[in-house]
Write a protein that holds these residues in place. Structure first.
Motif, short mmCIF file in Angstrom:
data_model
loop_
_atom_site.label_atom_id
_atom_site.label_comp_id
_atom_site.label_asym_id
_atom_site.label_seq_id
_atom_site.Cartn_x
_atom_site.Cartn_y
_atom_site.Cartn_z
N THR A 32 0.88 -1.25 0.17
CA THR A 32 0.14 0.01 0.02
C THR A 32 0.93 1.29 -0.21
OG1 THR A 32 -0.14 -0.06 2.38
CG2 THR A 32 -1.99 -1.33 1.30
N TYR A 33 1.97 1.06 0.37
CA TYR A 33 2.83 2.24 0.49
C TYR A 33 2.58 3.38 1.42
CZ TYR A 33 5.21 0.13 -3.71
OH TYR A 33 5.62 -1.01 -4.54
N THR A 34 1.77 3.29 2.58
CA THR A 34 1.39 3.80 3.67
C THR A 34 2.56 4.32 4.57
OG1 THR A 34 0.44 2.31 4.74
CG2 THR A 34 -1.08 3.36 3.20
N GLU A 38 4.41 3.27 -9.07
CA GLU A 38 3.06 3.13 -8.16
C GLU A 38 3.69 3.45 -6.77
OE1 GLU A 38 -0.19 3.23 -6.08
OE2 GLU A 38 -0.05 3.36 -8.29
N ALA A 98 1.79 6.38 -5.01
CA ALA A 98 1.09 6.34 -3.75
C ALA A 98 1.69 7.14 -2.57
CB ALA A 98 1.11 4.99 -3.12
N ARG A 118 0.58 10.76 -3.05
CA ARG A 118 -0.68 10.93 -2.34
C ARG A 118 -0.62 10.90 -0.88
NH1 ARG A 118 -1.92 6.90 -6.50
NH2 ARG A 118 -2.04 5.40 -4.91
#
Length: 282
Positions: free
Chosen positions: A87-89, A198, A202, A205
């Protein structure tokens, strides 16, 4: 962004022959993470680079710290030789750092992160899943919900990635980063294509949906924050808010530097990092 295949050209892999570090590998769940381990008897220092900075691009910093600490530089997931995916959070990145600490058996390391890596270091410290001696944050993005946008657009990142996939060189990199040392321009030219689109999208974002200041007031002491006097990422207002929300933190401004502290003013930024680290090495 349209997804493209990551690649690490042989010329990039050859750079590792000139790096005084050993490749180490750990798993974070199913994700394989690559770490450059510079060795030494000192306190471990886990270095977490920025959004488009594979581990090798921090070599010029890490090798100057080996007399003070035991540096280990992470290829953040989706960059360099580490796997992509996920998720790359901020919390997923923090889980990766925790996996490095536990997987390599590091005894109460210090974390140092630059840019995106600074945000990750802060979140890792707040989560308190691994024991740390302290954290140093280098120019963390302070954008987030209800705040100004991150100053570098996603389109700009995409353009640089397209150049790298097509095949770029230090001269072209210098058009965007003319003041960087030549070796750093060359490394960026060879290694940027290792970054997953991505992952970049991500993370970008996240710069505008995950608020640094949700975490910053809870970062345990000791912690220090270094920022560039000319940085568009940590503005004077942002530094003032950081001081107000966490008055125990030590803030140091780096003169003649923007967001890329070490690339812009290496001697002063290195000295500031060394001074920030010293109280944490007990």
């Amino acid at each position: 962004m349209t997804t493209h295949i990551r690649c690490v050209p042989q010329s990039a892999l050859a750079d590792l022959a000139d790096v005084p570090a050993t490749s180490r590998w750990v798993r974070s769940g199913a994700t394989r993470l690559h770490v450059l381990d510079y060795g030494g008897p000192g306190v471990p220092l886990v270095v977490i680079p920025g959004i488009t900075s594979p581990a090798v691009t921090m070599d010029f910093v890490a090798r100057e710290l080996t007399g003070l600490v035991h540096p280990l530089v992470l290829d953040v997931r989706g960059r360099g030789l580490s796997d992509g995916g996920g998720t790359y959070t901020l919390e997923e990145y923090a889980e990766d750092v925790e996996a490095v600490v536990t997987g390599l058996g590091l005894d109460r390391p210090v974390l140092f992160g630059h840019s995106m890596g600074a945000r990750v270091a802060a979140v890792t410290a707040v989560r308190s899943k691994v024991a740390l001696r302290g954290t140093v944050l280098g120019d963390p993005p302070m954008s987030g919900p209800g705040r100004g946008p991150y100053p570098t657009t996603l389109e700009a990142f995409a353009g640089h990635l397209a150049q790298a996939r097509r095949g770029t060189d230090a001269d072209e990199v210098a058009l965007a980063w003319p003041s960087w040392p030549r070796r750093e321009q060359e490394l960026r030219a060879r290694w940027l294509s290792s970054c997953d689109e991505e992952a970049i999208a991500a993370t970008h974002r996240g710069f505008e949906t995950e608020d640094f200041f949700d975490w910053w007031p809870s970062v345990p002491a000791p912690t220090a924050l270094l920022y560039g006097a000319d940085s568009p990422v940590v503005t004077a207002a942002g530094a003032a808010e950081a001081t107000r929300l966490l008055p125990t933190a030590a803030l140091t401004v780096i003169p003649d530097a923007g967001h890329m502290l070490f690339w812009d003013n290496f001697p002063t930024a290195l000295t500031a990092l060394r001074e920030a680290l010293r109280p944490m090495l007990t």
